[in-house]
Design an enzyme around this catalytic site. Structure first.
Site, PDB file in Angstrom:
ATOM      1  N   ASP A 368      34.108  -1.681 -26.129  1.00 57.93           N
ATOM      2  CA  ASP A 368      34.945  -2.499 -25.150  1.00 57.93           C
ATOM      3  C   ASP A 368      35.649  -3.561 -26.321  1.00 57.93           C
ATOM      4  OD1 ASP A 368      36.581  -3.716 -23.538  1.00 57.93           O
ATOM      5  OD2 ASP A 368      34.749  -5.036 -22.511  1.00 57.93           O
ATOM      6  N   PHE A 369      36.191  -3.118 -27.402  1.00 59.96           N
ATOM      7  CA  PHE A 369      36.544  -3.867 -28.475  1.00 59.96           C
ATOM      8  C   PHE A 369      38.131  -4.684 -27.838  1.00 59.96           C
ATOM      9  CE2 PHE A 369      34.354  -2.027 -32.660  1.00 59.96           C
ATOM     10  CZ  PHE A 369      33.215  -2.417 -31.989  1.00 59.96           C
ATOM     11  N   GLU A 370      38.044  -5.852 -28.023  1.00 56.03           N
ATOM     12  CA  GLU A 370      39.376  -6.454 -27.503  1.00 56.03           C
ATOM     13  C   GLU A 370      39.796  -7.339 -28.672  1.00 56.03           C
ATOM     14  OE1 GLU A 370      38.928  -8.336 -23.743  1.00 56.03           O
ATOM     15  OE2 GLU A 370      37.410  -6.467 -22.988  1.00 56.03           O
ATOM     16  N   GLY A 371      40.636  -8.193 -28.380  1.00 57.72           N
ATOM     17  CA  GLY A 371      41.263  -9.474 -29.527  1.00 57.72           C
ATOM     18  C   GLY A 371      41.560  -8.755 -30.761  1.00 57.72           C
ATOM     19  N   HIS A 372      40.957  -9.190 -31.822  1.00 64.02           N
ATOM     20  CA  HIS A 372      41.379  -8.649 -33.342  1.00 64.02           C
ATOM     21  C   HIS A 372      40.350  -7.776 -33.919  1.00 64.02           C
ATOM     22  CE1 HIS A 372      44.989 -11.418 -33.636  1.00 64.02           C
ATOM     23  NE2 HIS A 372      44.136 -11.989 -32.842  1.00 64.02           N
TER      24      HIS A 372
END
Length: 584
Positions: A368-372
């Site tokens: 669940d990698f989000e953002g940067h």
């Protein structure tokens, strides 16, 4: 040469590259002097009489917040030949480029300003698409005097065949058929990527010798003694023989706030109802952004007064597993930025994630990698062969974990639309915009044969263009239908010239907020069920036509989160679990 041409083709003396003896504009209606858009394909474009650079007409691109007003033209070209594209534009953030190749832009041009770039066609390339567009939310732009100088394509080659269809698939072969090309046809070449995998004289082929449970993408070109046609659009197929992970055919998937509390309250593992087929423990987070060292710290009693002991937690996990449920560690989340910039971080990631899985006896991993966390370096334009370290190292780490734990290891991913479907328009390594657009695509593609479920977050999203080239807005059935169809059918990746192959229907889910407080884009149950009817049964699709066809094996629904659903008296579970169970 006429001053009102937008592009100039210059012969470049390179080994093996054809140098045109005399430049000649091969674009149609290059300065819009027909008073129309004849020869061009435009979104939000029109012909105006003022301002112009020369002549009586120019292009006006009416940019909006959801349309950057692209105009393009496809022309026949000769393989392995040098061209130069240049032109005159006026406005803010105006781009000129070649689909699948170079582009250039100006941030601001108060008066007509010339842009220019050079490119060389590929060894078998017979067509090129040039384009101009503005940028979202900017004022209208103007462009005039287009020109692509150089040799046109050789006449007499056949037209492109129609898009192939998968007629059957076994554990080791995929059979295709396609509509015939027009013109004189000697035969057809079937391509996978840039490689010819079969040459036939008819309009069907069977590609054999494939591995079980693997996905493939094919396009077809016709040829004769004069040359080869442009390739057809690509289609995706998957061989059989996939190993079952023991999941329900249509699963209910939810995130459990296991390491923190918020307004929704803490839910003990033992109190999660049996309707939930996959339980994602949120979240494992890094000790620092680039360390790769992932830690899973259970919610402290001071924050979660009703938290169970570690022994009770593990016992409850075992009980869920005994009932056929899967319990995963989810990594990242909105606050857990993970950037595997080095091989040392990659190795730390593998070691630390393995320790979490082993300590709690978990069934797998959710990304669940989000953002940067994920991005693409400039020039990293081929999702099939990425070069950006954070992408390459993540792929390597996930493959290592999958190999370590075997075929029963459950791997899921929960990207936002920005990192997947927005790649249809913009790809981070190939555009001058946000370098994160589409950055999940190389990870999904590299792990497609190990991926259990991709449940894109159909929430917290802006409008996204679907395969119908219309913008779709979250919160209704239409958004879920269009976004999921993109994952099933596959799609061309922005201006890279590559096509992302679709996934198997049993690998695809939809991510939804459990309730209005859980995230932007809450969708009422009746609209979710309409979307499921369309996607699974091919019914009740409204005005949308499924490009990827119905998906009877559609895996299910994911929600953020089990805790929020508990807070709202199990609204999500009670509405959707029975509906999933009723699907064929």
């Amino acid at each position: 040469m006429r001053a009102r041409w937008l592009a100039v083709v210059v012969g470049v003396l390179l080994a093996g590259v054809t140098v045109p003896a005399q430049a000649a504009n091969i674009l149609s209606n290059p300065g819009f002097e027909t008073g129309s858009l004849s020869g061009w394909s435009c979104s939000g474009g029109s012909v105006v009489s003022s301002p112009t650079r020369s002549g009586g007409y120019a292009l006006n691109g009416a940019v909006t917040s959801s349309d950057y007003a692209q105009c393009s033209q496809t022309v026949s070209v000769q393989p392995n030949t040098a061209y130069t594209l240049s032109g005159w534009v006026r406005g803010s953030y105006v781009y000129l480029g070649v689909t699948g190749g170079s582009s250039t832009w100006t941030p601001s041009a108060a008066s007509f300003t010339q842009l220019s770039l050079s490119f060389t066609t590929g060894a078998s390339q017979t067509s090129a698409q040039i384009y101009v567009h503005g940028w979202y939310g900017q004022p209208a732009y103007q462009a005039d005097d287009f020109s692509l100088d150089g040799p046109g394509g050789t006449p007499g080659a056949p037209s492109a065949p129609g898009t192939p269809s998968v007629t059957s698939a076994t554990n080791s072969a995929i059979a295709l058929s396609w509509p015939a090309a027009t013109g004189t046809v000697t035969g057809y070449r079937v391509y996978e990527g840039t490689s010819v995998v079969q040459t036939v004289t008819g309009t069907s082929a069977t590609i054999s010798g494939l591995q079980a449970c693997t996905s493939h993408s094919y396009s077809v070109a016709a040829y004769n003694s004069v040359g080869e046609s442009p390739r057809s659009a690509a289609t995706s197929g998957t061989t059989g023989g996939c190993t079952s992970t023991g999941l329900a055919k249509h699963a209910l998937i939810g995130y459990l706030h296991a390491s923190f509390a918020n307004g929704s309250g803490y839910v003990r593992m033992a109190d999660v109802p049996d309707q939930w087929d996959i339980i994602d423990l949120a979240f494992g987070e890094p000790t620092s952004v680039t360390s790769g060292d992932i830690r899973f710290n259970r919610c402290p009693a001071a924050e979660c007064p009703n938290v169970e002991s570690d022994a009770e937690f593990v016992s409850a996990i075992r009980a869920k597993q005994a009932a056929g449920k899967k319990v995963l560690i989810s990594l990242g989340g909105a606050n857990g930025q993970v950037q595997l910039t080095t091989t040392a971080a990659r190795d730390a990631f593998v070691s630390s994630v393995s320790a979490i899985i082993d300590r709690y006896g978990l069934d797998g991993l959710d990304i669940d990698f989000e953002g940067h966390s994920l991005y693409l370096n400039a020039g990293d334009t081929d999702f099939r062969n990425p070069t950006t370290p954070v992408i390459v190292n993540l792929i390597s780490a996930l493959k290592t974990l999958k190999a370590k734990y075997g075929s029963g290891f459950v791997l899921t991913m929960a990207p936002e639309t920005f990192f997947v479907q927005v790649g249809y328009q913009f790809y981070g390594g190939a555009s001058g915009g946000d370098n994160r657009t589409g950055s999940y695509l190389p990870v999904i593609h590299a792990l497609r044969d190990s991926l259990t479920v991709l449940h894109v977050q159909d929430y917290n999203s802006g409008p996204v263009m679907g395969l119908d080239n219309q913008y779709h807005t979250m919160g209704g059935a239409d958004f879920h239908i269009a976004m999921t169809d993109m994952v099933k059918a596959g799609f061309p990746v922005a201006n890279t010239g590559q096509t992302f192959p679709g996934l198997r229907d049993d690998q695809i889910g939809i991510g939804l907020p459990a309730a209005v407080s859980a995230g932007n884009g809450y969708t009422a149950p009746v609209a979710v069920h309409q979307a499921l009817d369309c996607l699974v049964k091919g019914q009740n699709c409204g005005g949308y036509s499924l490009r990827g066809g119905a998906s009877p094996g559609f895996r299910g629904l994911m929600t953020w989160s089990i805790n929020w659903d508990h807070y709202y008296n199990w609204e999500f579970q009670n509405n959707h679990a029975p509906y999933l169970d009723s699907l064929p």
